[in-house]
Design a protein around this motif. Structure first.
Motif, PDB file in Angstrom:
ATOM      1  N   PRO A 229       0.812  -1.225   0.000  1.00  0.00           N
ATOM      2  CA  PRO A 229       0.000   0.000   0.000  1.00  0.00           C
ATOM      3  C   PRO A 229       0.843   1.272   0.000  1.00  0.00           C
ATOM      4  N   GLN A 230       0.200   2.400  -0.292  1.00  0.00           N
ATOM      5  CA  GLN A 230       0.901   3.675  -0.423  1.00  0.00           C
ATOM      6  C   GLN A 230       1.527   4.128   0.882  1.00  0.00           C
ATOM      7  N   TYR A 231       0.925   3.790   2.014  1.00  0.00           N
ATOM      8  CA  TYR A 231       1.503   4.267   3.268  1.00  0.00           C
ATOM      9  C   TYR A 231       2.869   3.614   3.541  1.00  0.00           C
ATOM     10  N   VAL A 232       3.097   2.440   2.996  1.00  0.00           N
ATOM     11  CA  VAL A 232       4.412   1.807   3.119  1.00  0.00           C
ATOM     12  C   VAL A 232       5.449   2.617   2.346  1.00  0.00           C
ATOM     13  N   VAL A 233       5.039   3.132   1.199  1.00  0.00           N
ATOM     14  CA  VAL A 233       5.920   3.971   0.395  1.00  0.00           C
ATOM     15  C   VAL A 233       6.343   5.204   1.183  1.00  0.00           C
ATOM     16  N   GLN A 234       5.360   5.904   1.753  1.00  0.00           N
ATOM     17  CA  GLN A 234       5.657   7.138   2.470  1.00  0.00           C
ATOM     18  C   GLN A 234       6.471   6.875   3.732  1.00  0.00           C
ATOM     19  N   ASP A 235       6.103   5.833   4.477  1.00  0.00           N
ATOM     20  CA  ASP A 235       6.842   5.510   5.703  1.00  0.00           C
ATOM     21  C   ASP A 235       8.280   5.090   5.398  1.00  0.00           C
ATOM     22  N   SER A 236       8.474   4.417   4.278  1.00  0.00           N
ATOM     23  CA  SER A 236       9.833   3.988   3.901  1.00  0.00           C
ATOM     24  C   SER A 236      10.712   5.196   3.589  1.00  0.00           C
ATOM     25  N   LEU A 237      10.148   6.155   2.849  1.00  0.00           N
ATOM     26  CA  LEU A 237      10.907   7.356   2.518  1.00  0.00           C
ATOM     27  C   LEU A 237      11.212   8.156   3.778  1.00  0.00           C
ATOM     28  N   ASN A 238      10.245   8.280   4.673  1.00  0.00           N
ATOM     29  CA  ASN A 238      10.451   9.012   5.919  1.00  0.00           C
ATOM     30  C   ASN A 238      11.524   8.347   6.775  1.00  0.00           C
ATOM     31  N   PHE A 239      11.556   7.010   6.728  1.00  0.00           N
ATOM     32  CA  PHE A 239      12.552   6.299   7.520  1.00  0.00           C
ATOM     33  C   PHE A 239      13.958   6.586   6.995  1.00  0.00           C
ATOM     34  N   ILE A 240      14.116   6.593   5.681  1.00  0.00           N
ATOM     35  CA  ILE A 240      15.426   6.915   5.101  1.00  0.00           C
ATOM     36  C   ILE A 240      15.820   8.338   5.480  1.00  0.00           C
ATOM     37  N   PRO A 251      25.147   9.355   3.023  1.00  0.00           N
ATOM     38  CA  PRO A 251      24.790   8.371   1.993  1.00  0.00           C
ATOM     39  C   PRO A 251      25.913   8.073   1.030  1.00  0.00           C
ATOM     40  N   TYR A 252      27.130   8.612   1.295  1.00  0.00           N
ATOM     41  CA  TYR A 252      28.260   8.391   0.387  1.00  0.00           C
ATOM     42  C   TYR A 252      28.466   6.896   0.150  1.00  0.00           C
ATOM     43  N   GLY A 253      28.497   6.505  -1.118  1.00  0.00           N
ATOM     44  CA  GLY A 253      28.748   5.109  -1.476  1.00  0.00           C
ATOM     45  C   GLY A 253      27.549   4.200  -1.333  1.00  0.00           C
ATOM     46  N   LYS A 254      26.398   4.760  -0.950  1.00  0.00           N
ATOM     47  CA  LYS A 254      25.196   3.941  -0.771  1.00  0.00           C
ATOM     48  C   LYS A 254      24.270   4.158  -1.965  1.00  0.00           C
ATOM     49  N   LYS A 255      23.923   3.091  -2.633  1.00  0.00           N
ATOM     50  CA  LYS A 255      23.050   3.184  -3.808  1.00  0.00           C
ATOM     51  C   LYS A 255      21.604   3.443  -3.374  1.00  0.00           C
ATOM     52  N   PRO A 256      20.912   4.363  -4.049  1.00  0.00           N
ATOM     53  CA  PRO A 256      19.519   4.642  -3.708  1.00  0.00           C
ATOM     54  C   PRO A 256      18.616   3.408  -3.771  1.00  0.00           C
ATOM     55  N   GLU A 257      18.867   2.517  -4.757  1.00  0.00           N
ATOM     56  CA  GLU A 257      18.037   1.322  -4.864  1.00  0.00           C
ATOM     57  C   GLU A 257      18.226   0.403  -3.661  1.00  0.00           C
ATOM     58  N   ALA A 258      19.452   0.372  -3.112  1.00  0.00           N
ATOM     59  CA  ALA A 258      19.711  -0.461  -1.943  1.00  0.00           C
ATOM     60  C   ALA A 258      19.073   0.146  -0.696  1.00  0.00           C
ATOM     61  N   LEU A 259      19.165   1.471  -0.570  1.00  0.00           N
ATOM     62  CA  LEU A 259      18.511   2.155   0.553  1.00  0.00           C
ATOM     63  C   LEU A 259      17.005   1.920   0.508  1.00  0.00           C
ATOM     64  N   ALA A 260      16.442   2.031  -0.692  1.00  0.00           N
ATOM     65  CA  ALA A 260      14.996   1.837  -0.860  1.00  0.00           C
ATOM     66  C   ALA A 260      14.588   0.422  -0.495  1.00  0.00           C
ATOM     67  N   ALA A 261      15.337  -0.571  -0.957  1.00  0.00           N
ATOM     68  CA  ALA A 261      15.005  -1.969  -0.686  1.00  0.00           C
ATOM     69  C   ALA A 261      15.059  -2.266   0.809  1.00  0.00           C
ATOM     70  N   ALA A 262      16.089  -1.764   1.487  1.00  0.00           N
ATOM     71  CA  ALA A 262      16.225  -2.006   2.916  1.00  0.00           C
ATOM     72  C   ALA A 262      15.095  -1.338   3.699  1.00  0.00           C
ATOM     73  N   ALA A 263      14.751  -0.110   3.312  1.00  0.00           N
ATOM     74  CA  ALA A 263      13.690   0.619   4.015  1.00  0.00           C
ATOM     75  C   ALA A 263      12.327  -0.039   3.807  1.00  0.00           C
ATOM     76  N   VAL A 264      12.028  -0.436   2.584  1.00  0.00           N
ATOM     77  CA  VAL A 264      10.747  -1.092   2.309  1.00  0.00           C
ATOM     78  C   VAL A 264      10.646  -2.415   3.066  1.00  0.00           C
ATOM     79  N   TYR A 265      11.730  -3.165   3.097  1.00  0.00           N
ATOM     80  CA  TYR A 265      11.736  -4.446   3.822  1.00  0.00           C
ATOM     81  C   TYR A 265      11.398  -4.223   5.293  1.00  0.00           C
ATOM     82  N   LEU A 266      12.058  -3.226   5.916  1.00  0.00           N
ATOM     83  CA  LEU A 266      11.820  -2.960   7.334  1.00  0.00           C
ATOM     84  C   LEU A 266      10.387  -2.514   7.585  1.00  0.00           C
ATOM     85  N   VAL A 267       9.919  -1.524   6.842  1.00  0.00           N
ATOM     86  CA  VAL A 267       8.577  -0.971   7.069  1.00  0.00           C
ATOM     87  C   VAL A 267       7.502  -2.007   6.772  1.00  0.00           C
ATOM     88  N   ALA A 268       7.665  -2.775   5.715  1.00  0.00           N
ATOM     89  CA  ALA A 268       6.678  -3.797   5.360  1.00  0.00           C
ATOM     90  C   ALA A 268       6.586  -4.876   6.441  1.00  0.00           C
TER      91      ALA A 268
END
Length: 308
Positions: A229-240, A251-268
């Motif tokens: 759901p959309q609230y997972v999207v918003q909560d994931s971005l807020n967590f990052i 965030p030096y050396g950290k890929k945005p796709e990896a940050l996104a995947a880790a945040a979505v996994y945690l919030v979900a």
């Protein structure tokens, strides 16, 4: 138009040779219709002694000499202007020994320029790429040789990370015709001499805006693929955003796709969705171990409060 008395290149007095003004020192032939927008050459020699001529350009970090100036050797003064011209013709195709050592550098920066053009890098990204390569050239113990593609590719990949450009590792490998092992080898060579240190400063100056912007794109992609759901999207971005606001965390050396995947996994998972690290990793094409590493990075110095 009044003809000059002295040579515009080296300042020597022009002489008349069958109605044509010729410089006896550098071979310049005056043409009253000539217009030149090229660099201004000046002789650094002394009298009849062979010297060096320099032409200055604007600063360019993707040139082997930073664009500060091109050097070329000028032969000794000849008695006859025609003999001077003949000597110049004989020298065509030969290079002075002082310039031969620059060949590897010229090759490396030529490759970097082609890559910068192909990937349409911004001026700041081009400058960062050039600075990394100059640092490597100055500090590397061995001359730049067959590994030049690996080094330039690795430097470009780190610049892409810092500036969060929409260029994938696969695109870089394809352009340079190398594989992942080659890229890692190039990265090691850069790290061994500390050539990537300057990128840490660049990462800090770039800030987190682009990181969050690109992370949001990947978060949406993951959520859509896994029917979250959309609230997972918003909560994931807020967590990052909150995680990166911790002092000293960058965030030096950290890929945005990896940050996104880790945040979505945690919030979900906190919201009861049964998804795995492998699930989110597959959507954005990264390794499961990368998700695990970035999960720990985001959680560092963070506290998650769960309502019961």
């Amino acid at each position: 138009m009044v003809a000059p008395v002295t040579c515009p290149r080296c300042g020597s007095k022009l002489v008349d040779d069958n109605g044509v003004l010729v410089c006896p020192n550098c071979g310049y032939i005056y043409d009253d219709n000539e217009l030149s927008d090229g660099p201004e050459w000046r002789s650094l020699g002394n009298g009849n002694v062979k010297g060096v001529e320099r032409a200055s350009y604007s600063n360019d970090s993707l040139m082997h000499d930073l664009g500060i100036g091109n050097l070329r050797m000028s032969p000794a003064r000849s008695r006859s202007p025609l003999m001077r011209v003949r000597n110049l013709r004989l020298r065509i195709g030969s290079s002075h020994p002082l310039l031969k050592g620059e060949a590897p550098l010229v090759n490396m920066f030529s490759i970097a320029k082609r890559a910068a053009s192909a990937f349409e890098l911004s001026d700041s990204a081009k400058d960062a790429l050039g600075q990394v390569l100059h640092a490597y050239a100055e500090r590397a113990k061995k001359p730049i040789g067959r590994d030049v593609n690996k080094v330039v590719a690795a430097a470009l990949e780190k610049v892409v990370e810092v500036y969060n450009l929409s260029i994938s590792k696969g695109e870089i490998e394809s352009f340079f015709e190398i594989d992942e092992n080659d890229l890692w080898d190039g990265l090691k060579k850069l790290n061994d001499v500390g050539a990537l240190d300057m990128l840490k400063v660049a990462a800090a100056s770039e800030g987190q805006g682009r990181v969050l912007e690109r992370s949001f794109t990947y978060i949406n992609r993951i959520a859509s693929s896994l029917s979250l759901p959309q609230y997972v999207v918003q909560d994931s971005l807020n967590f990052i955003r909150k995680s990166l606001s911790v002092p000293g965390k960058t965030p030096y050396g950290k890929k945005p796709e990896a940050l996104a995947a880790a945040a979505v996994y945690l919030v979900a998972r906190l919201n009861g969705y049964e998804i795995s690290q492998s699930d989110v990793a597959k959507v954005v094409g990264i390794k499961e171990s990368t998700v695990r590493k970035l999960y720990r990075f985001l959680m560092d110095n963070m506290v998650v409060v769960v309502d019961v």
